[in-house]
Design a protein around this motif. Structure first.
Motif, PDB file in Angstrom:
ATOM      1  N   ILE A  31       0.838  -1.206   0.000  1.00  0.00           N
ATOM      2  CA  ILE A  31       0.000   0.000   0.000  1.00  0.00           C
ATOM      3  C   ILE A  31       0.875   1.259   0.000  1.00  0.00           C
ATOM      4  N   GLY A  32       2.043   1.186   0.603  1.00  0.00           N
ATOM      5  CA  GLY A  32       2.946   2.332   0.602  1.00  0.00           C
ATOM      6  C   GLY A  32       3.414   2.701  -0.794  1.00  0.00           C
ATOM      7  N   LEU A  33       3.696   1.707  -1.606  1.00  0.00           N
ATOM      8  CA  LEU A  33       4.126   1.957  -2.981  1.00  0.00           C
ATOM      9  C   LEU A  33       2.966   2.341  -3.883  1.00  0.00           C
ATOM     10  N   MET A  34       1.761   1.944  -3.481  1.00  0.00           N
ATOM     11  CA  MET A  34       0.576   2.234  -4.282  1.00  0.00           C
ATOM     12  C   MET A  34       0.431   3.734  -4.542  1.00  0.00           C
ATOM     13  N   PHE A  35       0.663   4.550  -3.529  1.00  0.00           N
ATOM     14  CA  PHE A  35       0.474   5.988  -3.687  1.00  0.00           C
ATOM     15  C   PHE A  35       1.494   6.599  -4.643  1.00  0.00           C
ATOM     16  N   PHE A  36       2.685   6.015  -4.697  1.00  0.00           N
ATOM     17  CA  PHE A  36       3.683   6.465  -5.665  1.00  0.00           C
ATOM     18  C   PHE A  36       3.214   6.147  -7.088  1.00  0.00           C
ATOM     19  N   VAL A  37       2.694   4.940  -7.279  1.00  0.00           N
ATOM     20  CA  VAL A  37       2.194   4.533  -8.602  1.00  0.00           C
ATOM     21  C   VAL A  37       1.048   5.438  -9.037  1.00  0.00           C
ATOM     22  N   VAL A  38       0.129   5.721  -8.112  1.00  0.00           N
ATOM     23  CA  VAL A  38      -1.016   6.574  -8.448  1.00  0.00           C
ATOM     24  C   VAL A  38      -0.544   7.966  -8.857  1.00  0.00           C
ATOM     25  N   TYR A  39       0.382   8.551  -8.104  1.00  0.00           N
ATOM     26  CA  TYR A  39       0.846   9.900  -8.440  1.00  0.00           C
ATOM     27  C   TYR A  39       1.560   9.912  -9.799  1.00  0.00           C
ATOM     28  N   ILE A  40       2.458   8.961 -10.000  1.00  0.00           N
ATOM     29  CA  ILE A  40       3.187   8.919 -11.270  1.00  0.00           C
ATOM     30  C   ILE A  40       2.220   8.663 -12.429  1.00  0.00           C
ATOM     31  N   GLY A  41       1.213   7.835 -12.195  1.00  0.00           N
ATOM     32  CA  GLY A  41       0.209   7.565 -13.225  1.00  0.00           C
ATOM     33  C   GLY A  41      -0.580   8.805 -13.596  1.00  0.00           C
ATOM     34  N   LYS A  42      -0.836   9.654 -12.626  1.00  0.00           N
ATOM     35  CA  LYS A  42      -1.587  10.887 -12.891  1.00  0.00           C
ATOM     36  C   LYS A  42      -0.688  12.012 -13.383  1.00  0.00           C
ATOM     37  N   HIS A  43       0.604  11.941 -13.071  1.00  0.00           N
ATOM     38  CA  HIS A  43       1.545  13.013 -13.416  1.00  0.00           C
ATOM     39  C   HIS A  43       2.775  12.422 -14.096  1.00  0.00           C
ATOM     40  N   SER A  44       2.546  11.830 -15.261  1.00  0.00           N
ATOM     41  CA  SER A  44       3.633  11.210 -16.006  1.00  0.00           C
ATOM     42  C   SER A  44       4.742  12.232 -16.263  1.00  0.00           C
ATOM     43  N   HIS A  45       5.962  11.773 -16.199  1.00  0.00           N
ATOM     44  CA  HIS A  45       7.162  12.587 -16.409  1.00  0.00           C
ATOM     45  C   HIS A  45       7.414  13.560 -15.249  1.00  0.00           C
ATOM     46  N   CYS A  46       6.893  13.239 -14.069  1.00  0.00           N
ATOM     47  CA  CYS A  46       7.195  14.074 -12.900  1.00  0.00           C
ATOM     48  C   CYS A  46       8.609  13.765 -12.425  1.00  0.00           C
ATOM     49  N   SER A  47       9.174  14.673 -11.681  1.00  0.00           N
ATOM     50  CA  SER A  47      10.505  14.454 -11.128  1.00  0.00           C
ATOM     51  C   SER A  47      10.371  13.774  -9.766  1.00  0.00           C
ATOM     52  N   PRO A  48      11.424  13.096  -9.312  1.00  0.00           N
ATOM     53  CA  PRO A  48      11.374  12.509  -7.970  1.00  0.00           C
ATOM     54  C   PRO A  48      11.114  13.558  -6.887  1.00  0.00           C
ATOM     55  N   GLY A  49      11.667  14.744  -7.045  1.00  0.00           N
ATOM     56  CA  GLY A  49      11.445  15.820  -6.074  1.00  0.00           C
ATOM     57  C   GLY A  49       9.992  16.261  -6.029  1.00  0.00           C
ATOM     58  N   GLU A  50       9.385  16.398  -7.200  1.00  0.00           N
ATOM     59  CA  GLU A  50       7.968  16.771  -7.284  1.00  0.00           C
ATOM     60  C   GLU A  50       7.108  15.700  -6.621  1.00  0.00           C
ATOM     61  N   LEU A  51       7.413  14.441  -6.900  1.00  0.00           N
ATOM     62  CA  LEU A  51       6.697  13.317  -6.308  1.00  0.00           C
ATOM     63  C   LEU A  51       6.812  13.341  -4.788  1.00  0.00           C
ATOM     64  N   SER A  52       8.013  13.518  -4.309  1.00  0.00           N
ATOM     65  CA  SER A  52       8.273  13.560  -2.871  1.00  0.00           C
ATOM     66  C   SER A  52       7.471  14.661  -2.185  1.00  0.00           C
ATOM     67  N   GLN A  53       7.466  15.822  -2.784  1.00  0.00           N
ATOM     68  CA  GLN A  53       6.719  16.960  -2.233  1.00  0.00           C
ATOM     69  C   GLN A  53       5.218  16.708  -2.264  1.00  0.00           C
ATOM     70  N   ALA A  54       4.733  16.180  -3.361  1.00  0.00           N
ATOM     71  CA  ALA A  54       3.296  15.996  -3.544  1.00  0.00           C
ATOM     72  C   ALA A  54       2.710  14.998  -2.556  1.00  0.00           C
ATOM     73  N   ILE A  55       3.432  13.920  -2.276  1.00  0.00           N
ATOM     74  CA  ILE A  55       2.884  12.937  -1.349  1.00  0.00           C
ATOM     75  C   ILE A  55       3.482  13.069   0.052  1.00  0.00           C
ATOM     76  N   ARG A  56       4.193  14.162   0.246  1.00  0.00           N
ATOM     77  CA  ARG A  56       4.733  14.536   1.558  1.00  0.00           C
ATOM     78  C   ARG A  56       5.578  13.442   2.204  1.00  0.00           C
ATOM     79  N   MET A  57       6.561  12.977   1.442  1.00  0.00           N
ATOM     80  CA  MET A  57       7.517  11.978   1.918  1.00  0.00           C
ATOM     81  C   MET A  57       8.903  12.593   1.833  1.00  0.00           C
ATOM     82  N   ASP A  58       9.783  12.163   2.734  1.00  0.00           N
ATOM     83  CA  ASP A  58      11.144  12.682   2.650  1.00  0.00           C
ATOM     84  C   ASP A  58      11.835  12.077   1.431  1.00  0.00           C
ATOM     85  N   THR A  59      12.867  12.750   0.965  1.00  0.00           N
ATOM     86  CA  THR A  59      13.506  12.352  -0.295  1.00  0.00           C
ATOM     87  C   THR A  59      14.158  10.975  -0.205  1.00  0.00           C
TER      88      THR A  59
END
Length: 147
Positions: A31-59
């Motif tokens: 389930i922890g990885l699920m939220f990463f997949v959902v964000y990347i699926g909705k925001h293709s070509h996002c950067s790791p930094g953008e992903l980290s900020q969006a789901i409020r996880m440390d880098t």
């Protein structure tokens, strides 16, 4: 005995987590990885930094999670066309398939939990929960602006 709102929310979260974990394990996800997949699926070509900020996880956590997703074949890292030093994240074919399955999980759980609710009750619940979420988002914005 009356239960608190927080207790009810946590009980629903626990139920949702158990429901998803069972289904996600079959797909090779947690389930922890699920939220990463959902964000990347909705925001293709996002950067790791953008992903980290969006789901409020440390880098560090984000980096480890991305590495697991890459190793499992759900995500690919691509060089940015704009800045060759940075990377962009894209779901693989396997990742896209899982992304769609995740949405069916959301729908299945919602159908299970709300099957005894009328259309009006569902709309009211949705409206009230949206108000709570919006209230929380504005409180978070204020909190982050102060720091």
């Amino acid at each position: 005995m009356e239960t608190s709102f927080a207790y009810q929310i946590l009980a629903l979260k626990k139920e949702f987590t158990m429901f998803c974990n069972e289904k996600l394990q079959e797909m090779g996800l947690s389930i922890g990885l699920m939220f990463f997949v959902v964000y990347i699926g909705k925001h293709s070509h996002c950067s790791p930094g953008e992903l980290s900020q969006a789901i409020r996880m440390d880098t560090g956590h984000t980096t480890r999670s991305i590495d697991k997703l890459v190793k499992s074949g759900f995500v690919e890292k691509e060089r940015s066309k704009v800045d060759k030093r940075s990377q962009e994240l894209v779901l693989t074919e396997k990742g896209v398939e899982v992304f769609h399955k995740i949405y069916t999980l959301f729908e299945q759980w919602e159908q299970i939990k709300l099957k005894d609710f009328s259309k009006e009750e569902r709309e009211l619940l949705d409206s009230l929960l949206n108000r709570l979420v919006q209230k929380g988002e504005s409180a978070c914005t204020i909190q982050y602006k102060r720091k």
